[in-house]
Design a protein around this motif. Structure first.
Motif, PDB file in Angstrom:
ATOM      1  N   PHE A  52      11.031  13.375 -19.921  1.00  0.00           N
ATOM      2  CA  PHE A  52      10.503  12.039 -19.593  1.00  0.00           C
ATOM      3  C   PHE A  52       9.685  12.101 -18.307  1.00  0.00           C
ATOM      4  CE2 PHE A  52      12.934   8.417 -21.830  1.00  0.00           C
ATOM      5  CZ  PHE A  52      13.184   9.167 -22.965  1.00  0.00           C
ATOM      6  N   ALA A  53      10.221  12.802 -17.303  1.00  0.00           N
ATOM      7  CA  ALA A  53       9.538  12.863 -16.009  1.00  0.00           C
ATOM      8  C   ALA A  53       8.172  13.533 -16.148  1.00  0.00           C
ATOM      9  CB  ALA A  53      10.401  13.611 -14.984  1.00  0.00           C
ATOM     10  N   VAL A  54       8.130  14.621 -16.899  1.00  0.00           N
ATOM     11  CA  VAL A  54       6.875  15.357 -17.053  1.00  0.00           C
ATOM     12  C   VAL A  54       5.852  14.527 -17.835  1.00  0.00           C
ATOM     13  CG1 VAL A  54       5.864  17.333 -18.273  1.00  0.00           C
ATOM     14  CG2 VAL A  54       7.823  17.660 -16.749  1.00  0.00           C
ATOM     15  N   VAL A  55       6.293  13.903 -18.894  1.00  0.00           N
ATOM     16  CA  VAL A  55       5.376  13.069 -19.693  1.00  0.00           C
ATOM     17  C   VAL A  55       4.824  11.917 -18.849  1.00  0.00           C
ATOM     18  CG1 VAL A  55       5.363  11.415 -21.613  1.00  0.00           C
ATOM     19  CG2 VAL A  55       6.313  13.714 -21.937  1.00  0.00           C
ATOM     20  N   CYS A  56       5.687  11.289 -18.075  1.00  0.00           N
ATOM     21  CA  CYS A  56       5.218  10.192 -17.212  1.00  0.00           C
ATOM     22  C   CYS A  56       4.311  10.706 -16.103  1.00  0.00           C
ATOM     23  CB  CYS A  56       6.412   9.451 -16.611  1.00  0.00           C
ATOM     24  SG  CYS A  56       7.289   8.436 -17.811  1.00  0.00           S
ATOM     25  N   ALA A  57       4.625  11.876 -15.564  1.00  0.00           N
ATOM     26  CA  ALA A  57       3.769  12.445 -14.526  1.00  0.00           C
ATOM     27  C   ALA A  57       2.375  12.687 -15.089  1.00  0.00           C
ATOM     28  CB  ALA A  57       4.363  13.754 -13.990  1.00  0.00           C
ATOM     29  N   ARG A  58       2.307  13.217 -16.294  1.00  0.00           N
ATOM     30  CA  ARG A  58       0.997  13.478 -16.906  1.00  0.00           C
ATOM     31  C   ARG A  58       0.248  12.177 -17.167  1.00  0.00           C
ATOM     32  NH1 ARG A  58       3.274  18.237 -20.921  1.00  0.00           N
ATOM     33  NH2 ARG A  58       3.231  19.908 -19.357  1.00  0.00           N
ATOM     34  N   GLU A  59       0.974  11.159 -17.596  1.00  0.00           N
ATOM     35  CA  GLU A  59       0.306   9.862 -17.830  1.00  0.00           C
ATOM     36  C   GLU A  59      -0.224   9.299 -16.507  1.00  0.00           C
ATOM     37  OE1 GLU A  59       2.714   6.530 -19.298  1.00  0.00           O
ATOM     38  OE2 GLU A  59       0.957   5.700 -20.307  1.00  0.00           O
ATOM     39  N   ALA A  60       0.566   9.423 -15.446  1.00  0.00           N
ATOM     40  CA  ALA A  60       0.139   8.909 -14.146  1.00  0.00           C
ATOM     41  C   ALA A  60      -1.071   9.674 -13.621  1.00  0.00           C
ATOM     42  CB  ALA A  60       1.292   9.003 -13.146  1.00  0.00           C
ATOM     43  N   VAL A  61      -1.020  10.980 -13.767  1.00  0.00           N
ATOM     44  CA  VAL A  61      -2.125  11.811 -13.277  1.00  0.00           C
ATOM     45  C   VAL A  61      -3.414  11.461 -14.022  1.00  0.00           C
ATOM     46  CG1 VAL A  61      -3.000  14.195 -13.294  1.00  0.00           C
ATOM     47  CG2 VAL A  61      -0.724  13.707 -12.394  1.00  0.00           C
ATOM     48  N   ALA A  62      -3.323  11.346 -15.347  1.00  0.00           N
ATOM     49  CA  ALA A  62      -4.512  10.985 -16.128  1.00  0.00           C
ATOM     50  C   ALA A  62      -5.013   9.601 -15.703  1.00  0.00           C
ATOM     51  CB  ALA A  62      -4.170  10.996 -17.620  1.00  0.00           C
ATOM     52  N   ASP A  63      -4.077   8.696 -15.491  1.00  0.00           N
ATOM     53  CA  ASP A  63      -4.425   7.333 -15.103  1.00  0.00           C
ATOM     54  C   ASP A  63      -5.149   7.292 -13.758  1.00  0.00           C
ATOM     55  OD1 ASP A  63      -2.526   4.374 -14.168  1.00  0.00           O
ATOM     56  OD2 ASP A  63      -4.418   4.517 -15.297  1.00  0.00           O
TER      57      ASP A  63
END
Lengths: 85, 416, 418
Positions: free
Chosen positions: C72-83
């Motif tokens: 979950f943390a990694v997926v959210c980190a990737r979403e935040a970074v892309a955002d």
């Protein structure tokens, strides 16, 4: 279904939550509030579960936190036990 | 002291009290004597029958009777690691002679590190759940295991209501906790209890520690954990740690603190490049950040308390990092944890205590039973006997699995 | 310090957009537990996320080694970074750090492992030959912030903050401190917890903290309601890209909100209990507002801890009155735990995301399932329906086992609408 005595209560509390700073729970302390004996809400929750298993009496949420003294617990459990005999 | 007293950035942060329990020392002075005399706390596991497991040596704290140190009511709700932490923090606060009312409650915080949580406790609860059913799980499981438990219990036992925290970074976390405690003091909380204590010496905790592949399978306690040695064959897990009282130096002086062990003068923390990148570890950079933070040049450092993994490639990398910062064979290096095993979040704080005592006593402890260091490491490892030396500044290093690097500079206190 | 990227996963929230859509709908996403058979337990509901690791872009190797909370943390980190639109490859990565909160970390994997090594709970002397090679990482979960660091090859300060139920607030507060002192230029901060596993359900059953309203899972989480009877356990994560304001401005980043104040205190009272007066939470709020140089009257919205236990909701209502005075009565307060449940250490970050989105959209999410007013909880809790109103300053709070009390102030970016 047996009745619960002060010695039972002492055993349950000691096993569940450690002894009091005042020594064993005896009949002299039966009207002393749990809080004054050093037993908190967690101790009551812990023994409620064990009372359910050992004495067959379920202590509901509504009633549990009204049990402020050892006497209240004994009366409740023995009262219910008497009723269901 | 009024609530919210501002200490201001740039104030010095000093250590005024210590409480410590390690496999070779029940208390600071006992630990120090044992460390100087190379008396090890590593031995066969006695906590459970370990005969079936491939590694059976640990640093155990034997003879710890929590009932003789803590109120009966705390015992059913605490894992042994929390019991040790509570005793250590009791000793630290007593040692610092913090009087009741000396500081307002909001002016005292707690920052601990934790790695394993209350693991023996939670193992018992898992066992009950799955062998007896859900209603056998203790009312205390909801907080006896989680990583913040030591911070929470120390806060409650001592009425500490200031900014508090719990950090997890494997064996580097203990230094991170001290670094963050210092940050908290400098930001305006004059007293912070800090450090770490870990214990996971139940069967499941044990096999979990073995799973990292770095635990020594040696059977002879004298040769099981030999950091920087030619015959390094892994480390031995240990239990224990230390709690320290950190104070703003001016606030400590104002309240009449009677002793100052030394100053936490600098802190730095880095993370390695991703595995497989081929780039060097960030350990040297963490050391340099800590030195810069302390305003100290490498040449002023009198001793390095190394992480001391006891695994060839890791020892080699640490030696290279030390040489990159100091030059080859330019500073004495030591690993007193060779006598206790690696205590997870306890390791860094215990090393800080050893550094403070080496400053106090002008002596560098030896690295356990290590005898031969590969020449290619080019480090001056203090071994076989303590070395008398004027120590006014020490660097403490710690690494955590997967790439954590932390460093703390410890310095003698300035004259009053 | 400003938020320039947000990633969220939670019940019925497979993306940041879905999360906000749920929050504005007023619908509760809690349901009967489906991850295992809940019938032996007192509380049988949870806020489960329908999370497909492969569909989320995780590789089989990542899925194999990572506990669910790390995923979950990694997926959210990737979403935040892309955002965020940040080009991490152009940064000095030694000045990029990670601050990740989690309360129970790898609890889900620990339980799976336990069953394997103990033969279903039979053996105290567990079988070391059945131990997963990842077991050391479930015991000592600092691999979680490491996984987040690897998403961008961060080499600055990386740590895990584990303060129970305030972990997600405190991890972001911690990141702001590191940015302010100059230890990093960019921080990936947030929190993750995936605690829907028998041992956690059982431990909250034991203290009767979770709701036993199993016949009505979609309405069981009812913070501030007179008939509330406990929280609903949940899983989730939220991650942020945080940077200093000028750093964001120079690269023309979209800024959700500024984090203008943060403070934490402890109640030093009890590991799970709360006093009714809310004194220490009030102090955390007061100090956070002072750091933000914000008067209580300027707070437009309070994102509550609002777990839905009798004691918590009463405690924090008292804290708001104590810290905000009369303004407590005219400030909308809502608990999104009514909709996503209580994901322990993660929820503090998820609530920061909700607060930032409230500022972004000028919409206050409601408190779902709130029908019966409680005389001890007599503030405006935005019952059931989201409310459009200006949100320029939001206060979010958290309270957790161990006595942790935390507060954070968020503000709309400079030059935003009045």
């Amino acid at each position: 279904m047996s009745t619960i005595t002060i010695d039972d209560l002492n055993r349950l509390l000691t096993e569940e939550a450690g002894g009091t700073d005042n020594g064993a729970l005896t009949s002299e302390l039966v009207d002393t509030e749990f809080v004054a004996l050093g037993y908190d809400s967690l101790a009551l929750l812990g023994i409620a579960t064990r009372i359910g298993k050992e004495f067959g009496v379920h202590i509901s949420d509504e009633v549990l936190f009204d049990l402020v003294t050892p006497r209240a617990v004994l009366d409740l459990v023995n009262g219910v036990a008497r009723e269901t005999r | 002291m009024t609530a919210g007293m501002a200490t201001g950035a740039g104030g010095r942060t000093v250590v005024t009290g210590i409480g410590l329990l390690t496999p070779n020392g029940f208390g600071l002075e006992e630990f120090w004597q044992a460390t100087l005399e190379r008396r090890s706390g590593i031995g066969p596991l006695t906590r459970f029958d370990a005969t079936r497991y491939p590694a059976r040596l640990a640093g155990e704290i034997d003879g710890f009777d929590p009932a003789s140190h803590l109120p009966a009511r705390l015992l059913p709700q605490t894992d042994v690691s929390t019991q040790l932490a509570l005793v250590a923090s009791d000793w630290a606060l007593q040692d610092a002679k913090v009087e009741s009312g000396g500081y307002a409650d909001y002016d005292m915080g707690v920052v601990t590190a934790n790695a394993c949580g209350g693991f023996a406790f939670t193992h018992r609860e898992f066992h009950k759940l799955w062998s007896q059913g859900p209603d056998s799980v203790s009312v205390y499981e909801s907080f006896a295991w989680f990583y913040a438990v030591n911070t929470g219990q120390i806060s409650i036992r001592n009425g500490l209501r200031g900014p508090s925290s719990a950090l997890v970074a494997d064996q580097a976390g203990g230094l991170d906790a001290v670094g963050h405690a210092r940050r908290t003091v400098r930001a305006g909380t004059p007293l912070v209890v800090t450090g770490g204590v870990d214990s996971a010496l139940d069967p499941w905790g044990w096999v979990s520690q073995l799973a990292d592949g770095r635990v020594s399978h040696a059977v002879d306690p004298e040769h099981a954990y030999l950091p920087f040695d030619t015959h390094a064959c892994g480390h031995v897990p240990g239990e224990g740690g230390a709690l320290l009282v950190l104070e703003d130096a001016d606030a400590a002086r104002h309240r009449g603190a009677h002793q100052v062990y030394g100053e936490i003068a600098g802190y730095g923390s880095t993370f390695d490049p991703p595995p497989g990148s081929g780039l060097p570890s960030g350990l040297a950079r963490a050391a340099e950040l800590a030195l810069a933070d302390a305003g100290v040049a490498a040449a002023q450092v009198d001793v390095v308390f190394a992480d001391g993994a006891g695994v060839g490639e890791l020892d080699r990398a640490e030696a290279a990092a030390i040489n990159a910062v100091f030059g080859p064979r330019s500073v004495p290096v030591t690993v007193p944890k060779a006598l206790t095993g690696r205590m997870h979040s306890g390791a860094g704080p215990v090393d800080i205590c050893a550094a403070l005592l080496s400053i106090r006593d002008g002596v560098i402890p030896p690295t356990g039973k290590v005898t031969r260091v590969p020449a290619e490491y080019r480090i001056d490892l203090v071994r076989e006997e303590p070395r008398t030396a004027r120590v006014s500044c020490a660097l403490v290093l710690a690494r955590g699995r997967w790439g954590f690097n932390s460093a703390v500079v410890v310095r003698e206190a300035l004259p009053r | 310090m400003v938020i320039t990227g947000i990633g969220v996963r939670a019940a019925d929230s497979g993306s940041r957009a879905e999360f906000w859509s749920l929050l504005t709908s007023g619908r509760s996403a809690t349901r009967r537990i489906s991850f295992f058979d809940p019938s032996p337990y007192r509380s049988q509901m949870a806020g489960e996320a329908d999370f497909d690791p492969l569909a989320e872009g995780l590789t089989p190797a990542e899925i194999q080694r990572m506990d669910r909370a790390a995923q979950f943390a990694v997926v959210c980190a990737r979403e935040a970074v892309a955002d965020s639109g940040m080009d991490f490859s152009a940064l000095d990565l030694t000045r990029v750090g990670v601050s990740l909160g989690s309360a129970v970390a790898a609890a889900t994997s620990l339980e799976q492992q336990y069953l394997a090594v103990s033969a279903g709970g039979r053996d105290w002397l567990v079988d070391h030959t059945r131990v997963s090679p990842n077991m050391a990482d479930y015991l000592i979960p600092s691999v979680m912030p490491a996984e987040v660091a690897w998403t961008v090859a961060a080499q600055g300060p990386v740590t895990m903050i584990s303060n129970g139920c305030t972990s997600g607030l405190d991890s972001v507060g911690h990141a702001c401190r590191l940015l302010r002192e100059g230890s990093a230029d960019v921080m990936l901060a947030g929190a993750s917890d995936t605690p829907i596993t028998p041992i956690v359900v059982a431990c909250f059953d034991a203290i009767r903290a979770t709701s036993p309203r199993n016949d009505d899972p979609e309405h069981a989480s009812r913070p501030f309601d007179a008939s509330r009877n406990g929280f609903v356990l949940a899983e989730g994560a939220a991650m942020f890209v945080l940077e200093e304001y000028e750093h964001a401005r120079r690269r023309d980043a979209h800024i959700y909100a500024e984090i203008s104040g943060y403070a934490s205190r402890c109640n030093a009272y009890h590991m799970t209990g709360l006093k009714a007066d809310g004194r220490e939470m009030a102090e955390a709020i007061r100090v956070a507002l002072a750091e933000a140089r914000t008067d209580p009257s300027a707070v437009d919205y309070i994102n509550a801890h609002g777990s839905g236990t009798k004691q918590n909701d009463r405690h924090e209502t008292a804290a708001y009155k104590r810290s905000l005075g009369e303004h407590a009565y005219s400030t909308p307060v809502s608990s999104i735990k009514s909709m996503v449940g209580h994901s322990l250490g993660a929820i503090g970050s998820i609530e920061i995301a909700a607060s930032a989105l409230a500022i972004e959209h000028d919409v206050v999410p409601p408190t779902a399932n709130l029908h019966q007013s409680d005389p001890e909880c007599d503030l405006d809790y935005v019952p059931r329906t989201a409310r459009e109103c200006p949100v320029n300053t939001a206060l979010t709070v958290g309270s957790g086992f161990g006595g942790f009390q935390s507060a954070m102030v968020l503000r709309s970016p400079e030059g935003a609408r009045v």
